[in-house]
Design a protein around this motif. Structure first.
Motif, PDB file in Angstrom:
ATOM      1  N   GLU A  55      -3.465  15.525  18.346  1.00  0.00           N
ATOM      2  CA  GLU A  55      -4.118  16.856  18.384  1.00  0.00           C
ATOM      3  C   GLU A  55      -3.782  17.642  19.672  1.00  0.00           C
ATOM      4  O   GLU A  55      -3.798  16.976  20.765  1.00  0.00           O
ATOM      5  CB  GLU A  55      -5.820  16.641  18.177  1.00  0.00           C
ATOM      6  CG  GLU A  55      -6.660  18.142  18.099  1.00  0.00           C
ATOM      7  CD  GLU A  55      -8.101  17.854  17.866  1.00  0.00           C
ATOM      8  OE1 GLU A  55      -8.413  18.862  17.890  1.00  0.00           O
ATOM      9  OE2 GLU A  55      -8.356  16.779  17.855  1.00  0.00           O
ATOM     10  N   LEU A  56      -3.346  18.912  19.767  1.00  0.00           N
ATOM     11  CA  LEU A  56      -3.177  19.550  20.627  1.00  0.00           C
ATOM     12  C   LEU A  56      -4.261  20.160  21.802  1.00  0.00           C
ATOM     13  O   LEU A  56      -5.229  20.529  21.341  1.00  0.00           O
ATOM     14  CB  LEU A  56      -2.448  21.041  20.273  1.00  0.00           C
ATOM     15  CG  LEU A  56      -1.941  21.949  21.312  1.00  0.00           C
ATOM     16  CD1 LEU A  56      -0.850  21.489  21.935  1.00  0.00           C
ATOM     17  CD2 LEU A  56      -1.505  23.168  20.688  1.00  0.00           C
ATOM     18  N   ASP A  57      -4.118  19.520  22.848  1.00  0.00           N
ATOM     19  CA  ASP A  57      -5.108  19.648  23.877  1.00  0.00           C
ATOM     20  C   ASP A  57      -4.963  20.796  24.764  1.00  0.00           C
ATOM     21  O   ASP A  57      -4.217  20.636  25.951  1.00  0.00           O
ATOM     22  CB  ASP A  57      -5.349  18.400  24.830  1.00  0.00           C
ATOM     23  CG  ASP A  57      -6.526  18.401  25.709  1.00  0.00           C
ATOM     24  OD1 ASP A  57      -6.906  19.558  25.847  1.00  0.00           O
ATOM     25  OD2 ASP A  57      -6.784  17.436  26.207  1.00  0.00           O
ATOM     26  N   LEU A  58      -5.365  22.090  24.458  1.00  0.00           N
ATOM     27  CA  LEU A  58      -4.977  23.205  25.229  1.00  0.00           C
ATOM     28  C   LEU A  58      -5.869  23.365  26.847  1.00  0.00           C
ATOM     29  O   LEU A  58      -4.809  23.913  27.403  1.00  0.00           O
ATOM     30  CB  LEU A  58      -5.478  24.349  24.763  1.00  0.00           C
ATOM     31  CG  LEU A  58      -4.837  24.773  23.008  1.00  0.00           C
ATOM     32  CD1 LEU A  58      -5.506  25.876  22.613  1.00  0.00           C
ATOM     33  CD2 LEU A  58      -3.497  24.777  23.311  1.00  0.00           C
ATOM     34  N   GLY A  59      -6.825  22.519  26.840  1.00  0.00           N
ATOM     35  CA  GLY A  59      -7.245  22.231  28.234  1.00  0.00           C
ATOM     36  C   GLY A  59      -6.493  21.512  29.009  1.00  0.00           C
ATOM     37  O   GLY A  59      -6.368  22.026  30.282  1.00  0.00           O
ATOM     38  N   ARG A  60      -5.735  20.538  28.680  1.00  0.00           N
ATOM     39  CA  ARG A  60      -4.626  19.869  29.459  1.00  0.00           C
ATOM     40  C   ARG A  60      -3.569  20.647  29.908  1.00  0.00           C
ATOM     41  O   ARG A  60      -3.205  20.439  31.024  1.00  0.00           O
ATOM     42  CB  ARG A  60      -4.415  18.616  28.711  1.00  0.00           C
ATOM     43  CG  ARG A  60      -3.420  17.666  29.500  1.00  0.00           C
ATOM     44  CD  ARG A  60      -3.171  16.540  28.818  1.00  0.00           C
ATOM     45  NE  ARG A  60      -4.577  15.725  29.080  1.00  0.00           N
ATOM     46  CZ  ARG A  60      -4.636  14.751  30.219  1.00  0.00           C
ATOM     47  NH1 ARG A  60      -3.812  14.830  31.108  1.00  0.00           N
ATOM     48  NH2 ARG A  60      -6.022  14.168  30.304  1.00  0.00           N
TER      49      ARG A  60
ATOM     50  N   ILE B 104       2.579  26.590  18.311  1.00  0.00           N
ATOM     51  CA  ILE B 104       3.457  27.352  19.160  1.00  0.00           C
ATOM     52  C   ILE B 104       2.658  28.523  19.881  1.00  0.00           C
ATOM     53  O   ILE B 104       2.555  28.933  21.017  1.00  0.00           O
ATOM     54  CB  ILE B 104       4.810  27.612  18.839  1.00  0.00           C
ATOM     55  CG1 ILE B 104       5.588  26.304  18.550  1.00  0.00           C
ATOM     56  CG2 ILE B 104       5.391  28.541  19.730  1.00  0.00           C
ATOM     57  CD1 ILE B 104       7.048  26.489  17.992  1.00  0.00           C
ATOM     58  N   SER B 105       2.176  29.201  18.826  1.00  0.00           N
ATOM     59  CA  SER B 105       1.394  30.469  19.060  1.00  0.00           C
ATOM     60  C   SER B 105       0.028  30.435  19.951  1.00  0.00           C
ATOM     61  O   SER B 105       0.090  30.999  20.844  1.00  0.00           O
ATOM     62  CB  SER B 105       1.095  31.028  17.764  1.00  0.00           C
ATOM     63  OG  SER B 105       2.106  31.657  17.088  1.00  0.00           O
ATOM     64  N   ASP B 106      -0.720  29.113  19.515  1.00  0.00           N
ATOM     65  CA  ASP B 106      -1.918  28.814  20.262  1.00  0.00           C
ATOM     66  C   ASP B 106      -1.555  28.516  21.620  1.00  0.00           C
ATOM     67  O   ASP B 106      -2.036  28.697  22.721  1.00  0.00           O
ATOM     68  CB  ASP B 106      -2.527  27.569  19.646  1.00  0.00           C
ATOM     69  CG  ASP B 106      -3.177  28.000  18.319  1.00  0.00           C
ATOM     70  OD1 ASP B 106      -3.339  29.254  18.070  1.00  0.00           O
ATOM     71  OD2 ASP B 106      -3.528  27.199  17.540  1.00  0.00           O
ATOM     72  N   THR B 107      -0.342  27.693  21.729  1.00  0.00           N
ATOM     73  CA  THR B 107       0.253  27.313  23.449  1.00  0.00           C
ATOM     74  C   THR B 107       0.565  28.513  24.157  1.00  0.00           C
ATOM     75  O   THR B 107       0.138  28.480  25.181  1.00  0.00           O
ATOM     76  CB  THR B 107       1.185  26.272  23.166  1.00  0.00           C
ATOM     77  OG1 THR B 107       0.835  25.083  22.484  1.00  0.00           O
ATOM     78  CG2 THR B 107       1.638  25.759  24.545  1.00  0.00           C
TER      79      THR B 107
END
Length: 386
Positions: free
Chosen positions: A147-152, A187-190
């Motif tokens: 799962e993509l961890d945006l906080g990291r 990609i958009s979320d990142t």
């Protein structure tokens, strides 16, 4: 290690200067000028490619026609004992440029760093650790196998901006995302989490995106950062064009990787430039990264400049542009929460390492306590004596 090589202290043009073969490793006229005093002392320039227990490997200019030189460059092994320091931020690391005594086999000095990627250690001594020196690009590898961890991502970006390098987020193992629409959303979320930063989805297995990544790293020095299992070693092998780093499978139960790379290694790239691969990072603590946090959250920093009060805490103040952006949906609550979290962490670390700041924070805390008691007494009214 014996050698008759001596750097030319007159610093002639690169066309006939022995150190010109180091240009693909980042050597330039500015480094040559900084090195001039050491060249006059008969020392040779070298870039550290690996450090291990008081010894280090360096690339240096090889002797013309020497059997151990490849493309005019060879690797030597030297002791670091003469530049041992008690300051962890001054300890030599991969990417440093050094003055080397080739005859005695010692590193005599380090050239001042242009950039340094620093994190706080997990120890209670509040020390910083330099992961890589003199870096131009910081590649943040994030695996799409979990799962993509945006906080990291935000944490790595804050450290990357603070280092002076230009960050680049690479979403690895893109071939494991079956639906193109899902990959596009990731990609958009990142990209929304990484303003002003290039975001690439790549697959070392299929080669997708590697040509764009390679073009982005066509010059200078890049450092590869990320958790174990992010696919850093596989990506490094793909970029170098051969299996220079050992690769292990991730654990099926949780998708976490094993520590395949145990040291930081500087690898030459086939088109020029170099790549520093690093061990997987379980913890990425901030280290004096206030400006890096501001850059990682550029949109919040821009909004804060429009607040009515210059010291607005973005909590309940009137005419707060940040709170207004939350209300109209242009700023996500998750983003602001992450911004506040990283700022608090950075301030706590600064307080532990700065006695003056600790005293100021203790004084402010006591003043708030006294004000709180005063307001409580006013609310309850004066205490009547019997």
């Amino acid at each position: 290690m014996n050698s008759s090589y001596r750097a030319d202290s007159s610093a002639p043009s690169a066309a006939h200067c022995p150190d010109a073969v180091l240009v693909p490793y980042g050597w330039d006229n500015a480094w040559r000028t900084a090195f001039a005093p050491y060249a006059a002392a008969g020392l040779a320039p070298g870039r550290i490619v690996r450090v291990d227990r008081g010894r280090c490997d360096l690339v240096v200019a090889g002797e013309a026609g020497g059997p151990d030189a490849a493309g005019g460059v060879r690797t030597v092994h030297a002791s670091t004992s003469l530049v041992t320091t008690g300051d962890p931020l001054d300890i030599m690391c991969t990417g440093d440029w050094a003055a080397v005594d080739l005859e005695q086999g010692y590193v005599r000095a380090l050239l001042p760093r242009r950039t340094a990627f620093v994190r706080s250690t997990s120890s209670k001594r509040s020390e910083g650790q330099v992961l890589a020196a003199n870096v131009d690009h910081a590649i943040i590898a994030i695996s799409l196998a979990v799962e993509l961890d945006l906080g990291r991502v935000e944490r790595f970006l804050a450290l990357a901006w603070e280092s002076g390098a230009t960050p680049l987020v690479v979403l690895t193992k893109a071939d494991l995302v079956d639906e193109p629409a899902v990959l596009s959303d990731l990609i958009s979320d990142t990209e929304a989490t990484a303003p002003e930063v290039q975001v690439l989805a790549v697959s070392a297995a299929t080669g997708d995106g590697l040509d764009i990544l390679a073009a982005s790293l066509a010059d200078g020095t890049a450092v590869l950062l990320g958790q174990s299992g992010a696919g850093k070693s596989t990506l490094a092998n793909a970029l170098v064009g051969q299996d220079v780093q050992e690769v292990q499978a991730i654990r099926d139960m949780d998708g976490k990787g094993r520590h395949t790379t145990t040291t930081r290694n500087l690898l030459a790239l086939p088109w020029g430039g170099v790549l520093i691969d690093t061990p997987g990072l379980r913890g990425v603590g901030l280290w004096d990264a206030e400006s890096g946090v501001a850059r990682a959250f550029a949109e919040i920093d821009a909004l804060a400049a429009e607040c009515k009060f210059h010291d607005c805490a973005h909590e309940a103040e009137p005419d707060c542009a940040v709170l207004a952006a939350l209300e109209d949906g242009t700023l996500q609550h998750r983003r602001l929460d992450s911004y506040r979290k990283l700022l608090r962490e950075n301030q706590r670390l600064a307080a532990r390492t700065d006695a003056r700041l600790r005293a100021e924070q203790r004084r402010d805390w006591k003043q708030r306590q006294a004000l709180g008691r005063h307001m409580l007494e006013r609310k309850r009214g004066p205490v009547r004596k019997p």
